[in-house]
Motif scaffolding. Structure first.
Motif, PDB file in Angstrom:
ATOM      1  N   VAL A 208      28.439  37.429  40.507  1.00 52.20           N
ATOM      2  CA  VAL A 208      27.767  37.368  39.201  1.00 52.20           C
ATOM      3  C   VAL A 208      26.253  37.289  39.389  1.00 52.20           C
ATOM      4  N   GLU A 209      25.802  36.449  40.297  1.00 49.26           N
ATOM      5  CA  GLU A 209      24.361  36.308  40.508  1.00 49.26           C
ATOM      6  C   GLU A 209      23.756  37.559  41.135  1.00 49.26           C
ATOM      7  N   ALA A 210      24.538  38.297  41.936  1.00 51.17           N
ATOM      8  CA  ALA A 210      24.052  39.559  42.483  1.00 51.17           C
ATOM      9  C   ALA A 210      23.782  40.579  41.377  1.00 51.17           C
ATOM     10  N   HIS A 211      24.499  40.447  40.259  1.00 48.71           N
ATOM     11  CA  HIS A 211      24.263  41.292  39.087  1.00 48.71           C
ATOM     12  C   HIS A 211      23.179  40.709  38.173  1.00 48.71           C
ATOM     13  N   HIS A 212      22.474  39.667  38.644  1.00 49.11           N
ATOM     14  CA  HIS A 212      21.454  38.977  37.846  1.00 49.11           C
ATOM     15  C   HIS A 212      22.074  38.335  36.608  1.00 49.11           C
ATOM     16  N   GLY A 213      23.306  37.873  36.765  1.00 50.27           N
ATOM     17  CA  GLY A 213      23.990  37.194  35.677  1.00 50.27           C
ATOM     18  C   GLY A 213      24.109  35.708  35.943  1.00 50.27           C
ATOM     19  N   THR A 214      24.788  35.013  35.032  1.00 49.45           N
ATOM     20  CA  THR A 214      24.993  33.571  35.167  1.00 49.45           C
ATOM     21  C   THR A 214      26.457  33.244  34.894  1.00 49.45           C
ATOM     22  N   ILE A 215      26.943  32.164  35.527  1.00 47.62           N
ATOM     23  CA  ILE A 215      28.275  31.663  35.252  1.00 47.62           C
ATOM     24  C   ILE A 215      28.198  30.153  35.103  1.00 47.62           C
ATOM     25  N   THR A 216      28.866  29.637  34.086  1.00 42.37           N
ATOM     26  CA  THR A 216      28.925  28.202  33.854  1.00 42.37           C
ATOM     27  C   THR A 216      30.367  27.805  33.582  1.00 42.37           C
ATOM     28  N   CYS A 217      30.676  26.570  33.877  1.00 43.79           N
ATOM     29  CA  CYS A 217      32.013  26.024  33.628  1.00 43.79           C
ATOM     30  C   CYS A 217      31.900  24.980  32.525  1.00 43.79           C
ATOM     31  N   LEU A 218      32.649  25.164  31.463  1.00 44.05           N
ATOM     32  CA  LEU A 218      32.591  24.287  30.300  1.00 44.05           C
ATOM     33  C   LEU A 218      33.950  23.626  30.090  1.00 44.05           C
ATOM     34  N   ASN A 219      33.945  22.314  29.917  1.00 36.17           N
ATOM     35  CA  ASN A 219      35.183  21.620  29.591  1.00 36.17           C
ATOM     36  C   ASN A 219      35.498  21.777  28.115  1.00 36.17           C
ATOM     37  N   PRO A 231      23.840  41.316  32.563  1.00 36.90           N
ATOM     38  CA  PRO A 231      23.023  42.354  31.927  1.00 36.90           C
ATOM     39  C   PRO A 231      23.866  43.596  31.661  1.00 36.90           C
ATOM     40  N   ALA A 232      23.690  44.179  30.491  1.00 38.66           N
ATOM     41  CA  ALA A 232      24.462  45.378  30.148  1.00 38.66           C
ATOM     42  C   ALA A 232      23.811  46.649  30.656  1.00 38.66           C
ATOM     43  N   VAL A 233      22.550  46.575  31.072  1.00 39.90           N
ATOM     44  CA  VAL A 233      21.839  47.754  31.568  1.00 39.90           C
ATOM     45  C   VAL A 233      21.171  47.389  32.885  1.00 39.90           C
ATOM     46  N   GLY A 234      20.790  48.420  33.654  1.00 38.53           N
ATOM     47  CA  GLY A 234      20.125  48.188  34.931  1.00 38.53           C
ATOM     48  C   GLY A 234      20.020  49.464  35.723  1.00 38.53           C
ATOM     49  N   GLU A 235      19.550  49.343  36.961  1.00 43.56           N
ATOM     50  CA  GLU A 235      19.405  50.502  37.830  1.00 43.56           C
ATOM     51  C   GLU A 235      20.763  50.928  38.361  1.00 43.56           C
ATOM     52  N   GLU A 236      20.948  52.240  38.541  1.00 45.21           N
ATOM     53  CA  GLU A 236      22.245  52.757  38.979  1.00 45.21           C
ATOM     54  C   GLU A 236      22.590  52.269  40.382  1.00 45.21           C
ATOM     55  N   TYR A 237      21.635  52.303  41.293  1.00 45.20           N
ATOM     56  CA  TYR A 237      21.870  51.817  42.646  1.00 45.20           C
ATOM     57  C   TYR A 237      20.887  50.696  42.903  1.00 45.20           C
ATOM     58  N   GLU A 238      21.425  49.566  43.218  1.00 44.94           N
ATOM     59  CA  GLU A 238      20.580  48.381  43.327  1.00 44.94           C
ATOM     60  C   GLU A 238      20.972  47.598  44.570  1.00 44.94           C
ATOM     61  N   THR A 239      19.998  47.227  45.376  1.00 39.76           N
ATOM     62  CA  THR A 239      20.247  46.410  46.548  1.00 39.76           C
ATOM     63  C   THR A 239      19.964  44.966  46.192  1.00 39.76           C
ATOM     64  N   SER A 240      20.924  44.101  46.490  1.00 38.92           N
ATOM     65  CA  SER A 240      20.802  42.724  46.076  1.00 38.92           C
ATOM     66  C   SER A 240      21.125  41.792  47.231  1.00 38.92           C
ATOM     67  N   ASP A 241      20.380  40.688  47.323  1.00 40.71           N
ATOM     68  CA  ASP A 241      20.659  39.677  48.346  1.00 40.71           C
ATOM     69  C   ASP A 241      21.752  38.755  47.830  1.00 40.71           C
ATOM     70  N   PHE A 242      22.867  38.716  48.545  1.00 40.25           N
ATOM     71  CA  PHE A 242      23.932  37.782  48.220  1.00 40.25           C
ATOM     72  C   PHE A 242      23.623  36.463  48.920  1.00 40.25           C
ATOM     73  N   LYS A 243      23.565  35.392  48.160  1.00 37.28           N
ATOM     74  CA  LYS A 243      23.353  34.079  48.741  1.00 37.28           C
ATOM     75  C   LYS A 243      24.691  33.347  48.705  1.00 37.28           C
ATOM     76  N   TYR A 244      25.298  33.289  49.866  1.00 37.75           N
ATOM     77  CA  TYR A 244      26.640  32.691  49.947  1.00 37.75           C
ATOM     78  C   TYR A 244      26.597  31.471  50.847  1.00 37.75           C
TER      79      TYR A 244
END
Length: 244
Positions: A208-219, A231-244
């Motif tokens: 999710v974060e590689a797509h520049h998105g967010t995730i939250t957990c709600l009780n 994001p619903a739009v963006g670049e077709e080919y995108e290089t992203s740093d995965f932080k794992y």
């Protein structure tokens, strides 16, 4: 140099944790499968007993399959840079593909799927299927049989919003503090695995974060909601740093 040494030490610690998890966690289902298969082939069992052993084999094999898929994806994320192959994809297609590969116990839960007709995003479809699989499997494993699982999706301005909702026991504060961390130990049971190898939710967060998105957990009362915004739009080919 100190920062690099600390980073290398951290990487070695993660790899050691992964190897410990693999050696322990894979041994248990493999032993169960082998023992059950031996009993089925060598003993005069009743129909009920045969059914129980066959079910056990199926469940353990399903867990192994999910674990291997997460490990393969982890090996891809282990590179410094990963190229996201994005295209316009419908969320309902992603959910459909995910449901075709989730835990077979999904049949024991009423599914409520509400996807908006315009819920389309510029995403890496294969990785997003993995996200949905892990979240749905998480709900299946940690909620009572017969309780509903809801999957909701909508387009909100320039974002795709996804909710995976269950009516299980929820998540306490100690678990929430480290919910998305990998390699959970059995002394700290995380929501993404009944065994100690907590990969599923951590991979979800990384993707999710590689797509520049967010995730939250709600009780909820009752249950839990995993809320994702992408994001619903963006670049077709995108290089992203995965932080794992």
């Amino acid at each position: 140099e100190k920062e690099e040494a600390a980073w290398l030490a951290h990487q070695q610690q993660l790899k050691a944790s992964l190897l410990r998890s693999i050696s322990h966690d894979l041994r248990t289902p493999l032993t169960t499968i082998g023992a059950s298969a031996d009993l089925l082939s060598s003993c005069a069992l009743s129909q009920v007993q045969q059914s129980r052993f066959a079910k056990g084999i199926s469940e353990e094999a399903s867990w192994l399959k999910d674990t291997v898929e997460n490990l393969l994806l982890l090996s891809r994320l282990d590179h410094d840079e990963v190229r996201l192959d994005k295209e316009m994809v419908d969320l309902d297609e992603i959910v459909e593909q995910a449901l075709a590969h989730v835990n077979l116990n999904v049949k024991k839960h009423p599914l409520q799927i509400e996807i908006g007709p315009d819920c389309v995003g510029f995403l890496d479809g294969r990785l997003m299927v993995q996200v949905m699989m892990n979240l749905i499997n998480n709900a299946i494993l940690h909620t009572p049989e017969g309780t509903p699982i809801q999957i909701k999706g909508m387009k909100k301005e320039e974002r795709v919003v996804v909710d995976v909702i269950d009516e299980g026991p929820g998540i306490d504060e100690k678990q929430r503090a480290c919910l998305f961390e990998p390699f959970a130990q059995k002394s700290s049971v995380f929501a993404d695995g009944r065994r100690s190898m907590g990969l599923g939710l951590s991979l979800v967060k990384s993707i999710v974060e590689a797509h520049h998105g967010t995730i939250t957990c709600l009780n909820r009362d009752p249950g839990t909601c995993f809320h994702i915004e992408l994001p619903a739009v963006g670049e077709e080919y995108e290089t992203s740093d995965f932080k794992y």
